[in-house]
Design a protein around this motif. Structure first.
Motif, PDB file in Angstrom:
ATOM      1  N   LEU A 404       2.260  18.917  36.775  1.00 37.50           N
ATOM      2  CA  LEU A 404       1.026  19.548  36.083  1.00 37.50           C
ATOM      3  C   LEU A 404       1.008  19.324  34.605  1.00 37.50           C
ATOM      4  O   LEU A 404       2.080  19.431  34.089  1.00 37.50           O
ATOM      5  N   TRP A 408      -0.551  24.323  32.533  1.00 37.69           N
ATOM      6  CA  TRP A 408      -0.809  24.868  33.943  1.00 37.69           C
ATOM      7  C   TRP A 408       0.792  24.934  34.323  1.00 37.69           C
ATOM      8  O   TRP A 408       1.637  24.586  34.117  1.00 37.69           O
ATOM      9  N   SER A 410       2.886  26.373  38.128  1.00 40.50           N
ATOM     10  CA  SER A 410       2.765  25.846  39.385  1.00 40.50           C
ATOM     11  C   SER A 410       1.972  26.883  40.516  1.00 40.50           C
ATOM     12  O   SER A 410       0.942  26.774  40.885  1.00 40.50           O
ATOM     13  N   THR A 412      -0.061  29.565  39.215  1.00 43.58           N
ATOM     14  CA  THR A 412      -1.324  29.430  38.545  1.00 43.58           C
ATOM     15  C   THR A 412      -2.301  28.370  39.188  1.00 43.58           C
ATOM     16  O   THR A 412      -3.531  28.758  39.493  1.00 43.58           O
ATOM     17  N   PHE A 413      -1.768  27.154  39.183  1.00 41.35           N
ATOM     18  CA  PHE A 413      -2.719  26.153  39.401  1.00 41.35           C
ATOM     19  C   PHE A 413      -3.186  26.309  40.965  1.00 41.35           C
ATOM     20  O   PHE A 413      -4.029  25.919  41.470  1.00 41.35           O
ATOM     21  N   LYS A 414      -1.856  26.562  41.903  1.00 41.38           N
ATOM     22  CA  LYS A 414      -2.122  26.863  43.354  1.00 41.38           C
ATOM     23  C   LYS A 414      -3.288  28.025  43.528  1.00 41.38           C
ATOM     24  O   LYS A 414      -4.373  27.683  44.243  1.00 41.38           O
ATOM     25  N   ASP A 426       2.731  25.556  45.851  1.00 44.76           N
ATOM     26  CA  ASP A 426       3.240  25.383  44.604  1.00 44.76           C
ATOM     27  C   ASP A 426       4.766  25.293  44.876  1.00 44.76           C
ATOM     28  O   ASP A 426       5.283  25.423  45.922  1.00 44.76           O
ATOM     29  N   HIS A 440       7.064  22.570  37.356  1.00 38.36           N
ATOM     30  CA  HIS A 440       5.705  22.638  37.108  1.00 38.36           C
ATOM     31  C   HIS A 440       5.109  21.529  38.014  1.00 38.36           C
ATOM     32  O   HIS A 440       4.548  20.733  37.316  1.00 38.36           O
ATOM     33  N   LEU A 465      -9.257  19.942  38.123  1.00 42.58           N
ATOM     34  CA  LEU A 465      -8.544  21.078  37.635  1.00 42.58           C
ATOM     35  C   LEU A 465      -7.509  20.863  36.637  1.00 42.58           C
ATOM     36  O   LEU A 465      -7.159  21.493  35.918  1.00 42.58           O
ATOM     37  N   MET A 466      -6.755  19.531  36.981  1.00 34.15           N
ATOM     38  CA  MET A 466      -5.511  19.162  36.165  1.00 34.15           C
ATOM     39  C   MET A 466      -6.050  18.826  34.664  1.00 34.15           C
ATOM     40  O   MET A 466      -5.292  18.871  33.983  1.00 34.15           O
ATOM     41  N   ASN A 470      -6.655  25.810  31.507  1.00 35.26           N
ATOM     42  CA  ASN A 470      -6.629  26.896  32.497  1.00 35.26           C
ATOM     43  C   ASN A 470      -6.998  28.391  31.882  1.00 35.26           C
ATOM     44  O   ASN A 470      -7.094  29.458  32.192  1.00 35.26           O
ATOM     45  N   SER A 477      -3.809  33.644  36.158  1.00 32.05           N
ATOM     46  CA  SER A 477      -2.516  33.087  35.487  1.00 32.05           C
ATOM     47  C   SER A 477      -1.526  34.234  35.278  1.00 32.05           C
ATOM     48  O   SER A 477      -1.504  35.420  35.742  1.00 32.05           O
TER      49      SER A 477
END
Length: 477
Positions: A404, A408, A410, A412-414, A426, A440, A465-466, A470, A477
Motif C-alpha cells: 500500500l 495507507w 492495512s 484502514t485500507f481494508k 488485511d 502495510h 483507492l490506492m 486516506n 482510520s
C-alpha cells in the motif's frame, strides 16, 4: 467530539478481561453506551487518535469499531466520523460469530452484492458436470456404504492421495497416506497426533492463521519465526529451535500464503538439516502446490521421516468437495488416521470416494488445467491494472500481495475497500500472533468473482483507492 477514553484495566465483569484486545475494547464501548457515558449522537474519537491515546495499533481499534458497528451501536459516515446511534432507531441484531475469540478478521456472514477478493477457492470452470456424473455412479455402486459409517480405507483412496501429492519426481508410499476432510482437518489431526498441550509450534510471521488459531485453541503455544523475502529463513528457524525448542514447524513452501513467494531449494534443505538436529516435526502445507503444478522439490522428499506433506482439491479443483490427503512418516500414518477421526468425526464416504474418483479418473487433472488457464488470464489482468505498483504474484498464483502506498495502513485500507463494496484481506488476517512488524500490505484473491469483468471492476476500485489520500476515510482510520 468526545474526550472519552476507555478504561480497559477496569472491566466490569472478570470475563471481560479475557479474549482479544479488540473484543475487550468493543465490549467496553458497548458497556459505556449502555451506562449513558456515551449517549446517542456522541462522536467517537478517530481510530488513529484513540489508538495513540490508549497505546494499541490502529488495526485493533478498527476491528473494535467494526464489531460495535455490527452490533448496531454506532454508524460510520465517510468524512464525518463514527457516531453512537439511538437505540430506538436501530433494530436488535444478533452478534456475529466474529465476536468470539477464535475468529479471524473476516465476517462470518458475507452480505450479497459485494465483490469478493478475500478468498482463493478454485474458480468455477464447470466442475458440476463431471461431479454429477461421478456422484450418480457412486450412488448406484455403493448404496450400503452411503447409508452407513465409513470404517475402511479403500486402496483407491490411498492411490488418489499418493498421485495427487506427488511432486518433482517424489511419490509418497501408499502406506503413508491418510485421506482427510480437507487440508485444515489434516493440520488438526497432525497437531493432535504428535504434540501435547503446552508444546510450542513455530509459524512464519505471515501464514495461514486458522492453523495458528487452532493451535492455541487446542492448548498448544504458537511462536513466530521472522521471514525474509516472504519465507522462513534457516537462521531464524535455528535461533527459534535453540531458544524455544518447538515440537513442530508449520511451513507453506510453494506459493506461500499470503506473500505469493516460493521457498528456494537451498532453504528447504537447510531447514530440514536444522529440524533433524533439533528433532522438530515438519508440516508441509502444499495446498497451493497442486495449482503450481508441483514443480518444486518437496520437503517430504528430503525428510520423509519427520515431514507431514498436506495437499487437497480446494484451490485447484473444488473447495466444496473438502478432499484432502496427508503423506505421513510411515510409522505415524495410523496415529494420524485415528486422530483425524477423533477431531473430525470421521471421513464421510461420499466425499472421500468423490475425491478419489476425481483424481483416479483424471477428471481432477482436467479441471485443474481449466482452472490454471483461467488463473493465468486473471493474473494477467492484475498485472495490467496494478502496473507500476509494488506487489508479489506469480502466473499461477490465485492471489496478489499488494504493497500500500503511504499513508495507507492495512486495516484502514481494508475498511475503505469494504465501504466501496470490495472485500479484501488485511495483513492481520495472516499474523499468527502479536508482532511489531508491519508490512502495510493487503491480499487480493483472483478466483471468486464470477467473471473477469467483475474481477476487473474490483481491481479498478482497489487501484483508485490506492491512488487516493486516506484523509477522506477518517471514520475508518
Amino acid at each position: 467530539m468526545t474526550n472519552w477514553l476507555p478504561n480497559l484495566e477496569n472491566d466490569i465483569e472478570p470475563q471481560e478481561r479475557r479474549g482479544p484486545l479488540y473484543m475487550r475494547l468493543a465490549n467496553r464501548i458497548e458497556s459505556d453506551i449502555a451506562q449513558g457515558i456515551l449517549p446517542p449522537g456522541t462522536k467517537l474519537p478517530p481510530q488513529r487518535n484513540l489508538a495513540f491515546d490508549i497505546g494499541v495499533t490502529i488495526g485493533t481499534v478498527g476491528r473494535a469499531y467494526n464489531l460495535i458497528r455490527e452490533r448496531g451501536l454506532v454508524t460510520g459516515e465517510v468524512g464525518r466520523g463514527t457516531y453512537v446511534t439511538s437505540h430506538k432507531d436501530v433494530p436488535l441484531v444478533e452478534r456475529s460469530s466474529t465476536s468470539t475469540p477464535f475468529g479471524g478478521t473476516r465476517g462470518a456472514i458475507i452480505e450479497p452484492g459485494n465483490i469478493r477478493l478475500d478468498s482463493t477457492a478454485a474458480i468455477d470452470v464447470g466442475q458440476s458436470e463431471p461431479m454429477e456424473r461421478l456422484l450418480q455412479g457412486i450412488l448406484k455402486q455403493y448404496p450400503r456404504e452411503i447409508s452407513s459409517y465409513s470404517r475402511t480405507l479403500p486402496q483407491s483412496w490411498l492411490e488418489a492421495g499418493s498421485r495427487w501429492l506427488s511432486s518433482a519426481g517424489w511419490k509418497p508410499d501408499l502406506a503413508s497416506i491418510v485421506p482427510t476432510l480437507g487440508a485444515h482437518s489434516a493440520i488438526l489431526a497432525i497437531i493432535a497426533a504428535v504434540t501435547a498441550p503446552g508444546d510450542r509450534i513455530a509459524f512464519e510471521d505471515l501464514t495461514y492463521c486458522s492453523a495458528a488459531r487452532s493451535v492455541n485453541l487446542m492448548g498448544r503455544r504458537s511462536i513466530i519465526m521472522h521471514t525474509q523475502a516472504g519465507f522462513a529463513t534457516p537462521d531464524d528457524f535455528e535461533r527459534l529451535c535453540a531458544q524455544q525448542h518447538p515440537k513442530l514447524v508449520f511451513l507453506m513452501p510453494s506459493l506461500h500464503n499470503p506473500t505469493a513467494t516460493t521457498m528456494p531449494e537451498e532453504n528447504r534443505r537447510a531447514i530440514v538439516d536444522i529440524a533433524r538436529r533439533y528433532n522438530v516435526w515438519i508440516i508441509e502445507d502444499e495446498i497451493y502446490g497442486s495449482i503450481m503444478q508441483n514443480k518444486h522439490i518437496a520437503i517430504a522428499a528430503l525428510a520423509p521421516e519427520r515431514t507431514f506433506h498436506i495437499g487437497g482439491l480446494s484451490k485447484s479443483v473444488a473447495a466444496g468437495v473438502r478432499g484432502g490427503w496427508v503423506a505421513c512418516p510411515p510409522h505415524l500414518a495410523t496415529r494420524v488416521y485415528t486422530a483425524h477421526k477423533m477431531v473430525t468425526g470421521g471421513m464421510p464416504f461420499m466425499m472421500a470416494e468423490l475425491g478419489a474418483q476425481l483424481v483416479n479418473s483424471g477428471e481432477a487433472d482436467a479441471i485443474r488445467s481449466k482452472v490454471c488457464a483461467e488463473v493465468r488470464d486473471r493474473e494477467a489482468i492484475a498485472q495490467e491494472i496494478f502496473a507500476g505498483m509494488d506487489f508479489n504474484s506469480q502466473p499461477l498464483a490465485t492471489f496478489l500481495w499488494v504493497k500500500l502506498p503511504d499513508p495507507w495502513l492495512s486495516a484502514t485500507f481494508k475498511n475503505a475497500a469494504l465501504n466501496e463494496g470490495v472485500l479484501i484481506d488485511d495483513e492481520d488476517e495472516f499474523k499468527p500472533g502479536r508482532t511489531e512488524k508491519a508490512f502495510h500490505r493487503v491480499r487480493l484473491g483472483v478466483t471468486v468473482p464470477a467473471t473477469r469483468e467483475e474481477l476487473r471492476q474490483g481491481f479498478s476500485i482497489i487501484r483508485r483507492l490506492m491512488e487516493t489520500s486516506n484523509a477522506s476515510y477518517d471514520s475508518y482510520s
